[in-house]
Design an enzyme around this catalytic site. Structure first.
Site, PDB file in Angstrom:
ATOM      1  N   LYS A  98      36.472 115.366 175.092  1.00 49.48           N
ATOM      2  CA  LYS A  98      37.725 115.113 174.372  1.00 49.48           C
ATOM      3  C   LYS A  98      38.778 114.754 175.411  1.00 49.48           C
ATOM      4  CE  LYS A  98      40.896 116.943 170.869  1.00 49.48           C
ATOM      5  NZ  LYS A  98      42.084 116.223 171.275  1.00 49.48           N
TER       6      LYS A  98
ATOM      7  N   ARG B 147      41.082 114.394 157.764  1.00 51.65           N
ATOM      8  CA  ARG B 147      40.710 115.377 158.775  1.00 51.65           C
ATOM      9  C   ARG B 147      39.389 115.963 158.295  1.00 51.65           C
ATOM     10  NH1 ARG B 147      43.429 117.453 162.957  1.00 51.65           N
ATOM     11  NH2 ARG B 147      45.416 116.518 162.362  1.00 51.65           N
TER      12      ARG B 147
HETATM   13  P1  ATP Z   1      45.304 117.030 169.449  1.00 47.38           P
HETATM   14  O1  ATP Z   1      46.659 117.534 169.785  1.00 47.38           O
HETATM   15  O2  ATP Z   1      44.205 118.010 169.623  1.00 47.38           O
HETATM   16  O3  ATP Z   1      44.987 115.675 170.002  1.00 47.38           O
HETATM   17  P2  ATP Z   1      45.795 115.780 167.050  1.00 47.38           P
HETATM   18  O4  ATP Z   1      46.391 116.370 165.834  1.00 47.38           O
HETATM   19  O5  ATP Z   1      46.587 114.813 167.839  1.00 47.38           O
HETATM   20  O6  ATP Z   1      45.329 116.953 167.921  1.00 47.38           O
HETATM   21  P3  ATP Z   1      43.099 115.751 166.243  1.00 47.38           P
HETATM   22  O7  ATP Z   1      42.493 114.951 165.173  1.00 47.38           O
HETATM   23  O8  ATP Z   1      43.291 117.165 165.964  1.00 47.38           O
HETATM   24  O9  ATP Z   1      44.442 115.064 166.685  1.00 47.38           O
HETATM   25  O10 ATP Z   1      42.215 115.579 167.547  1.00 47.38           O
HETATM   26  C1  ATP Z   1      41.530 114.407 167.672  1.00 47.38           C
HETATM   27  C2  ATP Z   1      42.261 113.482 168.601  1.00 47.38           C
HETATM   28  O11 ATP Z   1      41.662 113.621 169.860  1.00 47.38           O
HETATM   29  C3  ATP Z   1      42.014 112.065 168.188  1.00 47.38           C
HETATM   30  O12 ATP Z   1      43.056 111.586 167.390  1.00 47.38           O
HETATM   31  C4  ATP Z   1      41.922 111.315 169.484  1.00 47.38           C
HETATM   32  O13 ATP Z   1      43.190 110.778 169.818  1.00 47.38           O
HETATM   33  C5  ATP Z   1      41.591 112.353 170.504  1.00 47.38           C
HETATM   34  N1  ATP Z   1      40.256 112.229 171.109  1.00 47.38           N
HETATM   35  C6  ATP Z   1      39.997 112.377 172.432  1.00 47.38           C
HETATM   36  N2  ATP Z   1      38.708 112.242 172.691  1.00 47.38           N
HETATM   37  C7  ATP Z   1      38.086 111.973 171.532  1.00 47.38           C
HETATM   38  C8  ATP Z   1      36.729 111.720 171.170  1.00 47.38           C
HETATM   39  N3  ATP Z   1      35.737 111.727 172.066  1.00 47.38           N
HETATM   40  N4  ATP Z   1      36.486 111.496 169.854  1.00 47.38           N
HETATM   41  C9  ATP Z   1      37.468 111.493 168.935  1.00 47.38           C
HETATM   42  N5  ATP Z   1      38.753 111.717 169.232  1.00 47.38           N
HETATM   43  C10 ATP Z   1      39.078 111.963 170.512  1.00 47.38           C
END
Ligand code: ATP
Length: 612
Positions: free
Chosen positions: A300, A474
């Site tokens: 991630k 989500r």
């Molecule tokens: P966070 O603050 O954890 O990024 P968020 O609310 O912005 O949370 P989430 O959907 O919770 O977004 O976390 C997924 C986010 O992580 C995605 O929107 C993307 O930008 C990022 N990301 C980083 N690496 C990956 C990956 N390998 N696959 C999918 N998403 C990824």
């Protein structure tokens, strides 16, 4: 249709707090425009009958939320408060000073405009009736004015609308021009209204009881709500197209089948699929897929989510907010041209900045400078080059892959990618298909997680290889594991100046969680620490132009600034309307990559409260 009829709708929307009621009011408005290419000219502009502008339904769907352009359209109205003030003064003959005073007293320039029209000394000689199409067309055209004299032309255009408006119409014309409608219509309400107006009437109507309905239906006085199925059909179409006028027209003209056929299109971004949070690696492994052999692990990354659209040499890059940032990322565009072999495709990934000397990722805050940058872009791209880690392929060579399982989408991604380290590559990944036991799988996941953290990345993603793509949702088929208690992304609806050394700065910030039904922000706490002086200066600079009302040293501001905030715990508290209060919140960073509607919801705060 006369604008006055729409004003009446706005007033009814403002007068009710009930979402069901708002939905019905809108559904009625939409259903009345059931005829495609309606010929009810209101202002002589129906002769401009090319394109969707001629369709009154599109115009209404656009005007009810006061968003004249889709997020991904490059246009902006370019209307500031001061420009509007001058336009209202020009139209009414009331001095700018007087209007400004009124504005300060009521906190809304729309109210001040209504007052100015009421007190206008001027009578227009050649007044034209104000129709909804004219308001829509005139405001959209503002975006086209460029170069010398464009500000004056904008003032004249807004003034022409105000001078033909009665006080009520002036109020809403001004609010629309400024983009603050204040009628509490979220995306969800428009979605439900489209479903109720055009889909439920034609089906067996599961939640509509015995009522016999024909399409379109008048729903104003009934207590009908849209069926879940109809809502889901509209929602899916919107997540994929991000174009409510198109979705509404399709629902009306082609029903469910038409909506289902709306697909991904080049250069029209789809909403990003989002991840659920796992409580740890084991929780993630147990919940992401029914079977460990379908689990894919990925690093991630902590950067900016980007969606890349490619058609031959034309490449465009969109953010998670659907904004076009192609100009900001010449290095990404060049890498895509060189390392993507498909003729056309839509790719999803994370752009991360790195330090060219150490080749390690820079923190997001540093990298985010690139997203906003409008000058010296090439220099900044050299200072903080971007590497894109791709993790999905949503379409290729004209074929949509949204309904294909992730494993097929990734196979297509591998086929079209000629990867280049530190430019464009696949997210580091590992499948668990070869693991012989759960313990093996756990060991593999822990090791990849440790690798990710060692390399300076944020954590681990777990994905179900059999899952289809669900734009804008989500989903549990994609889970994230990060080391800390999850911070919240919250919006500032109100701010207060600090005391003492920092008294020039807005250091006491009310934090609002999003309520999607009401399209409003509900306070869940107050932030006062965690920022450097520079950050505080930036926050103050960003908030001061957003002020809508002022009470001593406390300011109401347009809810636009999204902050990431850490905290010790969530308590139940009667102090705020939300019923929750964050304990010891601390500022982490400004989230320019999030739209206010992407902020965490009150429901999410409640879930986190339940989990602790
Ligand atoms: P966070 O603050 O954890 O990024 P968020 O609310 O912005 O949370 P989430 O959907 O919770 O977004 O976390 C997924 C986010 O992580 C995605 O929107 C993307 O930008 C990022 N990301 C980083 N690496 C990956 C990956 N390998 N696959 C999918 N998403 C990824």
């Amino acid at each position: 249709m006369e604008y006055a009829a729409l004003v009446d709708v706005y007033r009814r929307l403002e007068a009710t707090a009930s979402n069901n009621e708002k939905t019905r009011i809108l559904a009625d408005l939409f259903a009345e425009r059931a005829e495609p290419r309606s010929s009810d000219a209101d202002d002589g502009s129906a002769d401009i009958s090319t394109g969707s502008d001629a369709d009154l339904l599109s115009v209404l769907v656009t005007l009810v939320r006061g968003k004249l352009f889709a997020a991904w359209e490059p246009d902006e109205l370019g209307v500031s408060s001061s420009l509007t003030l001058r336009a209202v003064s020009k139209a009414t003959g009331v001095s700018e000073g007087e209007i400004e005073e009124r504005w300060e007293a009521t906190g809304d320039l729309g109210d001040a405009a209504a007052w100015a029209v009421e007190n206008s000394q001027q009578r227009t000689l050649f007044s034209e009736p104000l129709g909804v199409r004219r308001v829509h067309r005139t405001l959209r055209e503002l975006a086209e004015y460029e170069g010398a004299g464009s500000q004056d032309r904008r003032i004249d255009a807004v003034a022409s609308l105000v001078s033909d408006a009665d006080p009520e119409a002036a109020r809403y014309v001004v609010r629309t021009a400024l983009g603050h409608m204040r009628v509490g219509i979220g995306e969800g309400t428009v979605r439900d209204a489209i479903a109720l107006a055009f889909l439920d009437g034609a089906t067996d109507g599961d939640t509509l009881g015995t009522e016999e309905v024909t399409e379109p239906r008048s729903v104003g006085q009934s207590d009908a709500t849209a069926s879940d199925e109809a809502v889901a059909a509209v929602e899916r179409a919107h997540q994929v197209t991000n174009d409510f006028p198109l979705v509404a027209r399709t629902a009306r003209d082609e029903g469910r089948e038409g909506l289902a056929a709306l697909g991904i299109e080049l250069f029209r971004p789809v909403k990003s699929m989002l991840a659920e949070k796992a409580e740890g690696i084991e929780d993630g492994l147990d919940s992401v897929a029914p079977d460990l052999s379908s689990v894919l692990l990925e690093h991630k990354y902590d950067g900016a989510r980007i969606q890349i659209h490619v058609d031959g040499d034309e490449v465009r890059v969109f953010t998670r907010r659907l904004e076009d940032v192609t100009a900001q990322f010449p290095d990404v565009v060049a890498a895509v041209r060189e390392h993507v072999t498909a003729d056309s495709c839509v790719l999803d990934g994370e752009a991360v900045g790195y330090d060219p000397d150490t080749e390690r990722p820079v923190v997001f805050q540093e990298f985010s400078r690139r997203i906003k940058r409008e000058y010296d872009i090439a220099e900044l791209a050299e200072e903080i080059p971007a590497v894109v880690y791709l993790f999905d392929c949503l379409a290729v060579d004209g074929e949509s892959l949204l309904d294909a399982p992730l494993r097929d989408r990734l196979a297509r991604l591998d086929d079209l990618l000629d990867p280049e380290p530190l430019a464009l590559e696949r997210a580091t990944h590992r499948s668990l298909a070869d693991c012989e036991s759960r313990d093996d799988a756990l060991a593999a996941a822990e090791s990849l997680y440790a690798d990710a953290l060692d390399a300076g990345h944020e954590g681990l993603m777990l994905k179900n290889l059999d899952a289809v793509s669900q734009p804008g949702r989500r989903v549990g088929a994609m889970m994230k594991v990060k080391p800390t208690m999850e911070p919240l992304d919250l919006v500032v609806p109100r701010a207060q100046y600090s005391e003492g050394r920092r008294s020039e700065w807005l250091g006491r910030l009310f934090l609002g969680a999003y309520d999607p039904d009401a399209d409003a922000f509900v306070v869940v706490g107050r932030l006062a620490t965690g920022y450097t002086d520079e950050e505080l200066q930036e926050i103050t600079d960003r908030l001061e132009p957003l002020v809508t009302d002022r009470d001593g040293r406390i300011l109401d501001v347009d809810p636009e600034l999204v902050l990431e905030v850490e905290y010790e715990e969530i308590q139940q508290s009667p102090e705020y309307e939300s019923g929750y209060a964050l304990r010891f919140p601390r500022f982490v960073r400004i989230r320019d990559d999030l739209a206010p509607e992407d902020a965490d919801t009150v429901e999410r705060v409640g879930e986190l409260f339940d989990q602790q």
